[in-house]
Design a protein around this motif. Structure first.
Motif, PDB file in Angstrom:
ATOM      1  N   PHE A 109      71.762 -25.590 -87.906  1.00  0.00           N
ATOM      2  CA  PHE A 109      72.374 -26.768 -87.715  1.00  0.00           C
ATOM      3  C   PHE A 109      73.914 -26.476 -87.990  1.00  0.00           C
ATOM      4  CE2 PHE A 109      74.721 -30.767 -89.673  1.00  0.00           C
ATOM      5  CZ  PHE A 109      74.604 -31.272 -88.402  1.00  0.00           C
ATOM      6  N   GLU A 110      74.796 -26.625 -87.008  1.00  0.00           N
ATOM      7  CA  GLU A 110      76.158 -26.526 -87.116  1.00  0.00           C
ATOM      8  C   GLU A 110      77.021 -27.694 -87.092  1.00  0.00           C
ATOM      9  OE1 GLU A 110      79.514 -24.788 -83.984  1.00  0.00           O
ATOM     10  OE2 GLU A 110      77.409 -24.848 -83.460  1.00  0.00           O
ATOM     11  N   HIS A 145      71.138 -26.005 -83.042  1.00  0.00           N
ATOM     12  CA  HIS A 145      70.675 -24.732 -82.068  1.00  0.00           C
ATOM     13  C   HIS A 145      69.138 -24.663 -82.074  1.00  0.00           C
ATOM     14  CE1 HIS A 145      74.888 -23.754 -81.342  1.00  0.00           C
ATOM     15  NE2 HIS A 145      75.101 -24.084 -82.578  1.00  0.00           N
ATOM     16  N   GLY A 146      68.322 -24.889 -81.079  1.00  0.00           N
ATOM     17  CA  GLY A 146      66.857 -24.871 -80.897  1.00  0.00           C
ATOM     18  C   GLY A 146      66.597 -23.435 -80.548  1.00  0.00           C
ATOM     19  N   GLU A 164      63.810 -31.833 -86.430  1.00  0.00           N
ATOM     20  CA  GLU A 164      64.922 -31.117 -87.668  1.00  0.00           C
ATOM     21  C   GLU A 164      66.141 -31.778 -87.216  1.00  0.00           C
ATOM     22  OE1 GLU A 164      64.341 -29.061 -90.422  1.00  0.00           O
ATOM     23  OE2 GLU A 164      62.204 -30.082 -90.206  1.00  0.00           O
ATOM     24  N   ALA A 165      66.631 -31.831 -85.999  1.00  0.00           N
ATOM     25  CA  ALA A 165      67.765 -32.335 -85.548  1.00  0.00           C
ATOM     26  C   ALA A 165      67.993 -33.756 -86.104  1.00  0.00           C
ATOM     27  CB  ALA A 165      68.354 -31.995 -84.063  1.00  0.00           C
ATOM     28  N   MET A 166      66.992 -34.383 -85.866  1.00  0.00           N
ATOM     29  CA  MET A 166      67.090 -35.904 -86.179  1.00  0.00           C
ATOM     30  C   MET A 166      67.358 -35.972 -87.640  1.00  0.00           C
ATOM     31  SD  MET A 166      67.376 -38.966 -85.577  1.00  0.00           S
ATOM     32  CE  MET A 166      66.786 -39.674 -83.908  1.00  0.00           C
ATOM     33  N   GLU A 167      66.759 -35.178 -88.494  1.00  0.00           N
ATOM     34  CA  GLU A 167      66.914 -34.955 -90.052  1.00  0.00           C
ATOM     35  C   GLU A 167      68.282 -35.019 -90.098  1.00  0.00           C
ATOM     36  OE1 GLU A 167      64.672 -35.488 -92.510  1.00  0.00           O
ATOM     37  OE2 GLU A 167      63.720 -36.617 -90.893  1.00  0.00           O
ATOM     38  N   GLU A 168      68.852 -34.122 -89.498  1.00  0.00           N
ATOM     39  CA  GLU A 168      70.390 -33.983 -89.715  1.00  0.00           C
ATOM     40  C   GLU A 168      71.131 -35.157 -89.362  1.00  0.00           C
ATOM     41  OE1 GLU A 168      71.287 -31.264 -91.473  1.00  0.00           O
ATOM     42  OE2 GLU A 168      69.836 -29.907 -91.173  1.00  0.00           O
ATOM     43  N   VAL A 202      71.015 -31.371 -79.497  1.00  0.00           N
ATOM     44  CA  VAL A 202      70.157 -30.426 -79.663  1.00  0.00           C
ATOM     45  C   VAL A 202      70.113 -29.440 -78.584  1.00  0.00           C
ATOM     46  CG1 VAL A 202      67.625 -30.014 -80.287  1.00  0.00           C
ATOM     47  CG2 VAL A 202      68.383 -32.325 -80.424  1.00  0.00           C
ATOM     48  N   LYS A 203      70.306 -28.374 -78.750  1.00  0.00           N
ATOM     49  CA  LYS A 203      70.913 -27.480 -77.811  1.00  0.00           C
ATOM     50  C   LYS A 203      69.855 -26.242 -77.725  1.00  0.00           C
ATOM     51  CE  LYS A 203      74.814 -24.765 -76.466  1.00  0.00           C
ATOM     52  NZ  LYS A 203      76.260 -24.188 -76.416  1.00  0.00           N
TER      53      LYS A 203
END
Ligand code: NAI
Length: 343
Positions: free
Chosen positions: A75-76, A86-87, A98-102, A117-118
């Motif tokens: 995560f950036e 970055h997936g 995980e991106a949604m958690e961020e 989400v990339k």
């Protein structure tokens, strides 16, 4: 689903069978567990297009190297309320979760959180991620690009994917509302179903290779956007937000879901999370969403309807129904899930 050749399987058994199968194909346990959760989320709501029917596809792609199995997820944070996850071309379920958690964490401190989400694989029924945030008291919108199979309004060749949009909001004394739709009139799976049963389809679903509406499922070359130019505009919006914004392949350049199962898909998704406490009185907001639902329920139903439902309510009713009956699964898929075959 027709009633023929169906078996009814208890939810947790089905979830475990899917997790085991994905692990047998080579997916690490933490990812397999999240994938099984997403797949059962779809099936237990009656969204069967995104549940067990996808298992053979995912397992084959896992074993053929179409997902990075030991990804370097990162995560950036790119601003006070923004970031890129970055997936690394892992299967999208775990990555988008995980991106949604961020995004939720950003919204907790900044009022909003927007996370792109990339580069990931397919992320399934994307309502899962919107609901993930709503269950934590947030309002969430998530959009995701997919591969070209829809004609742009007035065109003859596919350009955009079925690019889904999901929105969820919490409310007082009830499950969150969840609106979760593809931007096409019908899913590709419905065309395949009509082909296998040699049935015609309504002329509003799809077009032939000249861009003419067709009722013959065998002549279908592309799907139609929902509500003509409006759905076309929405699918363009989804692709810009989840593809171009992240510098990813867009429109007709998005990699195919089925063509080459050994290649990475490089898909994008965008999560937008809003913390209601930063925009007004959070308690009052939750009450208002509940009041809205109550008022919608009080609207007299039109002829042919039993009641007015809020978005997601029909699926909530299906969950209750399947708790009694078990989840219907095609017998051949159930046999496959219980077998040692990977795909
Ligand atoms: P759908 O047409 O079954 O439902 C769309 C929405 O309308 C839902 O929120 C549903 O609750 C609501 N709805 C349906 N009937 C209603 C009624 N009578 N009253 C009130 N609300 C009602 O969904 P669709 O378009 O077939 O999408 C299915 C799934 O496919 C979604 O989970 C979507 O995320 C997923 N999908 C995923 C893609 C991907 O690439 N990851 C691509 C396309 C779709």
């Amino acid at each position: 689903m027709t009633e023929e050749a169906l078996v009814y399987v208890e939810r947790n058994e089905l979830r475990q069978l899917m997790k085991d199968k994905l692990m047998n194909a080579g997916l690490p346990e933490v990812q397999a567990d999240k994938s099984a959760d997403l797949l059962i989320f779809a099936d237990e709501r009656g969204v069967h297009s995104h549940g067990t029917v996808r298992m053979q596809y995912y397992s084959e792609r896992i074993s053929k190297g179409g997902y990075k199995l030991q990804p370097e997820l990162k995560f950036e944070q790119t601003g006070p309320a923004s970031g890129v996850y970055h997936g690394d071309n892992a299967l999208g379920h775990y990555v988008a979760y995980e991106a949604m958690e961020e995004a939720i964490k950003l919204a907790e401190t900044s009022g909003i959180g927007i996370v792109g989400v990339k580069e990931m694989g397919h992320s399934g029924a994307i309502g899962y991620f919107a609901k993930q945030a709503a269950e934590r008291g947030m309002v969430a919108l998530t959009v995701c690009q997919s591969d070209p199979m829809v004609v742009p309004f007035g065109g003859t060749e596919p350009y955009f994917g079925t690019n889904p949009i999901a929105f969820s909001a919490p409310r007082k004394n009830g499950v969150p509302i969840l609106f979760d739709m593809a931007t096409t009139v019908q899913a590709w799976g419905k065309i395949l179903d009509a082909r296998s049963k040699h049935k015609s389809i309504p002329d509003t679903w799809a077009v032939d290779d000249k861009g003419e509406p067709t009722t013959d499922p065998h002549k279908v070359s592309a799907l139609l956007p929902v509500a003509g130019p409006k759905g076309y505009g929405l699918m363009m919006m989804v692709d810009i937000l989840s593809g171009s914004l992240l510098g990813l392949p867009f429109g007709k350049h998005v990699t195919s879901m089925y063509k080459d199962l050994t290649e990475y898909r490089r898909l994008g998704q965008l999560h937008i999370v809003i913390n209601p406490a930063f925009f007004g009185d959070k308690e009052r907001f939750l009450e208002q969403v509940s009041e809205m639902v109550d008022e919608l329920h009080a609207v007299p139903p039109a002829k042919g309807f039993d009641k007015v439902y809020y978005p997601g309510e029909i699926q909530e009713d299906v969950i209750k129904k399947y708790q009694e009956s078990g989840i219907p699964v095609a017998a051949e898929i159930y046999d496959y899930l219980k077998s040692d075959e990977v795909y």
